[in-house]
Every structure is written in C-alpha cells, then in structure tokens.
Design a protein around this motif. Structure first.
Motif: not given
Length: 357
Positions: A130-131, A166-168, A207-211
C-alpha cells in the motif's frame, strides 16, 4: 678465345661457374612452415613500406606506427579501434573466428542466465504494497572509508537498515535509514530527497514505489523503449550504460510484482555489453553469479550478485575501473541483502521477513 680471355659475368660463364659448385643443401621445412615464413616476410616488407616517409608527410607516418609511445595510458583505451587497424596488429582469420565464437558464446550465456533469473523471480510470492507502507531492507555493507582524493580503504561490514516510503504522492523524504558500526550513526535518520522542491517528488523512475513499478509494461520491447526514453545518462555515460545502471536502481531496495521483475531482467539481456561473472562474492562472503557491464566512458562498474541455485538477488559490488591513483577494478563498495519485508511504520521491523539465501 681461351679461358683466360673470358669476361666473367655473361650468361654462359655464370652457368659454367654454377656447374662447378656443389648443389646447395635443401632445408626440410614442412609446407606450413614455408607459409609461415612467407607470411612473416611479406608482413615485414609491408611494414617497411609503410614506415618509409613520403615528401608530403615526412614524420606523420612514423608517429602513427607507434601510438603506445606517444599517447598517455588513458588515451590508448579510447583509440583501440585505430590501433587494431595498424600494420602488424591485424588478427589472423582463425583468431577472428575464435573471437567471434567466444563473443557469441558469452552473449548466449548472458541471455540464458538472465532468463533463469527472470524465471526464478516469477516464483516469488509478493503481496501488494500500500501507499502508506514502507519497504524494509536489512543488509551488510562494506564501503570506502578512505579520504575523498586518497586511496580506497574498504571498511569492515556493518549493519544497514532502510525503510523506503511507498507513497505515490510527492514527498520530500524517501524514508529512514539506520546504520550501526564504526564511523556510522546508531540512530535512525530520515533521508531527504536531493534538490527536491517544497512540493516534493512523486513516484517515478527516480523514486520507484510498488504501485509505480506495478504499472510498468511487462513486454520487454515496450519496457525497453520506456527506460531508454526516460533515463538520463550521467556525464560521459552512454545510454546503454545509463539504462543498465537505472535497472539496477529499480531492482535495489524495492518490492515489485514478479512479472515486472522478470521483465526488467529480460530487458537487461537486450543491453549490449552485459556480461556474466562466473564467481562473485557479496559483503557477507556468499558466492554467486555476477551480472555486470563495463565501458570506457565511466570510471565505475557495478555488479549484481545472484545465488547460483535459487537465482535470487544476494547483493552488489562496485568498482573503480580507471581512476587516477587506483588499480584497475578496485572494489570500493559491497553489499549483501539479508532480509526484506513490508511494514506500516518506519521504526518497525517486519514480523514476516524474507531472508535471502
């Protein structure tokens, strides 16, 4: 006409003298040796002809014949193509064929190894992140403790923990880092984003995140086009090297869906110049297979290390390749990924951790 009145040097007299001499002994050389000596003689003749100065260029020709004596060491690497074209350095057809076969074998090895790594990544069970969560990575790190302009002095392995946001939405800090060991802080420190505006930096290729990673194309051709379009090379860095470096950044300290990880590994196989290191060691002393790429434009080379059996990512190594004051391939940084997980806060360790082999 008597013999005393002959003028030696005529054709008949020469024949007469040859008849008085014993036959010259023959050297018993096999045909292959005859061809070898003939080739060497012709090559020497060609070199002498090339070395003979012409009125128009009395000195230039001699300078180009010995570039190693005239150019500094750093320039020799950049003029390799010119040196290969000079007389006496051309490879024999057999050597060229062997070199081509070796290159083809190395290219096949790269594709096969990365295909296995991609297939292994598809077997990892990954839960969506999750973000509002953080990716947690615990690792061992060996880094350079020498002075900025002095020789490399690799320190002892120390513990490193990082919590990556992980904040988009745009953020000004990427997470929290905590390191323990000689010369490193014991308490957690928030990681600011360099040159970030007050509005912050959103999730993206830098800045890669999961989403964000989950939305990347899984088709290799489409992913390759996107990465080449969005990656910015550093100074003196080729686009191929920049994309290789960027993929390493996307794979490092992140969590992503298996299909996206597999697509990234398959994309690496399409980058020219990538090679396999048969034996590479991470900061924890674990041996594995290395994936690397080196070019003359940059002074550093990164290597990713994978387990020989499970093909999971173990860690990485970084080298200085041709920097003044260092030996070629001087190791200046080494890591070993020990645990990964996902947490709700940046001051917690995950209860459900994934250990690296």
């Amino acid at each position: 006409m008597t013999a005393s009145n002959r003028h030696y040097g005529s054709g008949d007299d020469a024949a007469h003298l040859r008849g008085l001499l014993a036959d010259a002994p023959e050297w018993d050389l096999p045909p292959a040796r005859h061809l070898h000596h003939r080739s060497m003689l012709l090559r020497e003749i060609d070199q002498e002809q090339m070395a003979a100065p012409t009125p128009e260029t009395p000195a230039l020709q001699r300078q180009w014949l010995r570039p190693a004596l005239l150019l500094p060491a750093t320039a020799i690497a950049l003029t390799g193509a010119l040196v290969l074209a000079l007389p006496g350095t051309e490879q024999e057809p057999g050597a060229k064929a062997e070199a081509t076969e070796a290159q083809q074998a190395a290219a096949k090895d790269v594709v096969l190894t990365l295909d296995r790594i991609a297939a292994a990544s598809m077997q990892i069970d990954v839960k969506p992140v999750r973000d509002d969560q953080f990716v947690y990575i615990r690792s061992l790190v060996r880094s350079n403790e020498g002075t900025f302009d002095g020789p490399v002095r690799l320190g002892a392995p120390h513990r490193r923990e990082i919590w990556v946001s992980q904040d988009s939405a745009p953020v000004t800090r990427t997470g929290t880092i905590r390191e323990s060991g000689k010369g490193v802080p014991m308490s957690g420190q928030r990681i600011p984003i360099e040159n970030a505006s007050q509005q912050g930096v959103p999730a993206g290729i830098d800045r890669p995140t999961y989403q964000w990673l989950a939305k990347l194309p899984t088709d290799t051709d489409a992913l390759r086009r996107l990465l080449y379009a969005q990656t910015r090379p550093l100074e003196n860095e080729s686009k191929d090297q920049a994309v290789f470096r960027k993929i390493g950044g996307l794979l490092n300290e992140t969590v992503m869906p298996p299909a996206n990880a597999a697509a990234l590994y398959k994309t690496v196989a399409t980058i020219p110049g990538v090679s396999v290191t048969p034996d590479a060691t991470d900061a924890a002393g674990r041996h594995g297979i290395g994936i690397t790429r080196e070019e003359t434009g940059t002074a550093a080379r990164d290597e990713w290390i994978f387990d020989r059996n499970s093909f999971t990512l173990l860690g990485s190594r970084s080298y200085l390749t041709h920097t003044a004051g260092t030996k070629p391939s001087t190791l200046y940084n080494s890591t070993a990924i020990m645990e990964t997980g996902v947490v709700d806060r940046d001051d917690r360790e995950p209860a459900d951790k994934q250990k690296t082999a």
